[in-house]
Design a protein around this motif. Structure first.
Motif, mmCIF file in Angstrom:
data_model
loop_
_atom_site.group_PDB
_atom_site.id
_atom_site.type_symbol
_atom_site.label_atom_id
_atom_site.label_comp_id
_atom_site.label_asym_id
_atom_site.label_seq_id
_atom_site.Cartn_x
_atom_site.Cartn_y
_atom_site.Cartn_z
ATOM 1 N N GLY A 44 -24.256 97.609 43.705
ATOM 2 C CA GLY A 44 -24.618 97.769 42.476
ATOM 3 C C GLY A 44 -22.842 97.297 41.345
ATOM 4 O O GLY A 44 -22.056 97.534 42.695
ATOM 5 N N GLY B 48 -26.145 100.665 38.386
ATOM 6 C CA GLY B 48 -25.977 100.117 39.888
ATOM 7 C C GLY B 48 -24.692 101.905 39.794
ATOM 8 O O GLY B 48 -25.745 102.941 40.279
ATOM 9 N N SER C 265 -34.867 99.549 40.209
ATOM 10 C CA SER C 265 -33.856 100.272 41.246
ATOM 11 C C SER C 265 -34.346 101.657 41.625
ATOM 12 O O SER C 265 -33.996 102.335 42.688
ATOM 13 N N VAL D 126 -21.744 103.798 46.636
ATOM 14 C CA VAL D 126 -22.352 102.810 45.960
ATOM 15 C C VAL D 126 -21.301 101.600 46.154
ATOM 16 O O VAL D 126 -20.248 101.836 46.301
ATOM 17 N N CYS E 214 -28.821 96.381 43.229
ATOM 18 C CA CYS E 214 -29.567 96.531 41.627
ATOM 19 C C CYS E 214 -28.896 95.709 41.212
ATOM 20 O O CYS E 214 -27.147 95.946 40.868
#
Length: 400
Positions: free
Chosen positions: A245, A253, A227, A265, A214
């Motif tokens: 992200g 993200g 995403s 993430v 993303c």
């Protein structure tokens, strides 16, 4: 059969339930037992060896056989929760170009895609096995492996099938970038349909996770809505969620990962206050990948800011051919301490129990009675030597 391991100058359990009665303030929070011993039992074809006893060496029970480490330190094997080991080809020239000022935007992934598609199963299998062995030689005992260099149905399925031979932590990353041939054939929308439809259906049986790059700042990656579609499709297919992200810029993200309950993430280089607050109030782990910043000359993530806000943090290598061709968790620990504001104890926890949390695992990343005996040995009296002796191969997985 049981095995007694003695001669442990410092046993780092990373277990919050261990009461620390001695040791350095610099290792506080690591669950240290000085002058310790460990008993390991079980194993065989159907079961991994497990920890049966830990404690002071002078209280150790008898076992069927014993080994003496001669004053070395022991800690849980590193949990590398972000890697891209299934690739062929060479992008050293791209690294050299970046060192002379060329920016990274994700486009080099297509170069690896071509080489990976052309490689045989036997070639890729040998490469993966060699990379996993290289990781174990540096103390890593659990590794997550992503697809993402096939970028069509046939080669994404193959990548996950091969990854499954060496780990249960397999991640479908068909949404790595939009490949050049897909752009020519029908554009982004058609490729996204493929990823969320036929490709996902074919890959899901061999994957535990789904991931997406993303990154609106990259013309090759995916924006927030794209995403979201990938992640929701993966969730509907029964896969856990992970997100690349906020690597190249501020973007959606982190917020998307938190909203959808992603386990992790990863990157988190560019964060707003709102991003940090969202992570602190969630179960999503911020996985930091300092080898990427080392290899791309981007700013390092601010780990101190995250930790002080109460965010759960993991460290991983992101071992890949383009932005961090390193499998060394000890290097990531050293970079985290030197460049990201982490204490040695925080970095060691992030590389063990933090990585386990990023994979939603409670059987690795700690040394605890009843859990897997995934141990690493440090050729030094203290784990503080890991960031201290940067670049020196003093950590290895203990082969049982």
């Amino acid at each position: 059969m049981s095995m007694l391991i003695t001669g442990i100058r410092e046993l780092v359990t990373c277990d919050d339930t261990v009461e620390e009665t001695a040791g350095s303030p610099l290792t506080e929070g690591l669950g240290v037992i000085p002058d310790a011993a460990v008993v390991i039992g079980g194993g065989g074809e159907d079961a991994a060896p497990a920890v049966e006893w830990i404690g002071p060496a002078d209280q150790a029970p008898d076992a069927d056989w014993a080994i003496d480490l001669g004053g070395k330190a022991v800690l849980p094997g590193f949990v590398d929760s972000h890697s891209h080991l299934i690739f062929a080809g060479d992008r050293s020239a791209e690294f050299a170009a970046r060192m002379t000022g060329q920016a990274y935007d994700g486009g080099g992934i297509a170069v690896t895609m071509e080489a990976t598609r052309e490689a045989s199963d036997a070639t890729l299998r040998a490469l993966i096995q060699a990379r996993v062995a290289e990781m174990r030689a540096q103390g890593t005992t659990t590794v997550e492996i992503k697809s993402g260099y096939g970028l069509d149905v046939e080669h994404e399925v193959r990548a996950l099938r091969l990854a499954r031979e060496v780990t249960t932590e397999t991640t479908f990353l068909g949404a790595h970038v939009v490949p050049p041939d897909a752009r020519e054939a029908g554009g982004r929308a058609a490729y996204l349909d493929l990823v969320c439809g036929e490709m996902l259906a074919a890959c899901a049986p061999s994957a535990r996770w789904i991931d997406v790059f993303c990154e609106p700042a990259s013309p090759h990656a995916f924006d927030g809505e794209e995403s979201r579609r990938v992640l929701e499709a993966g969730r509907d297919a029964g896969l856990g969620l992970r997100v690349h992200g906020n690597q190249l810029s501020h973007g959606p993200g982190v917020q998307l990962a938190v909203e959808l309950g992603a386990a992790s993430v990863d990157h988190c280089t560019f964060l707003s206050d709102e991003d940090v607050d969202a992570l602190a109030g969630s179960s999503t782990v911020a996985t930091l990948l300092p080898g990427v910043e080392f290899s791309t000359r981007q700013p390092y993530p601010d780990a101190r800011r995250l930790i002080d806000a109460g965010v759960a943090v993991a460290l991983a290598t992101d071992c890949n051919p383009g932005t961090c061709n390193s499998s060394s968790m000890p290097l990531m620990i050293a970079l985290a301490v030197r460049e990201m504001g982490m204490t040695p104890a925080e970095a060691l926890r992030a590389a063990t129990v933090g990585g386990a949390r990023a994979l939603r695992r409670d059987d690795v990343g700690r040394i605890r009675v009843g859990q897997r005996a995934d141990l690493a040995v440090v050729d030094a009296p203290s784990v503080l030597h890991i960031p201290y002796r940067v670049g020196v191969p003093i950590v290895r997985a203990l082969e049982i």
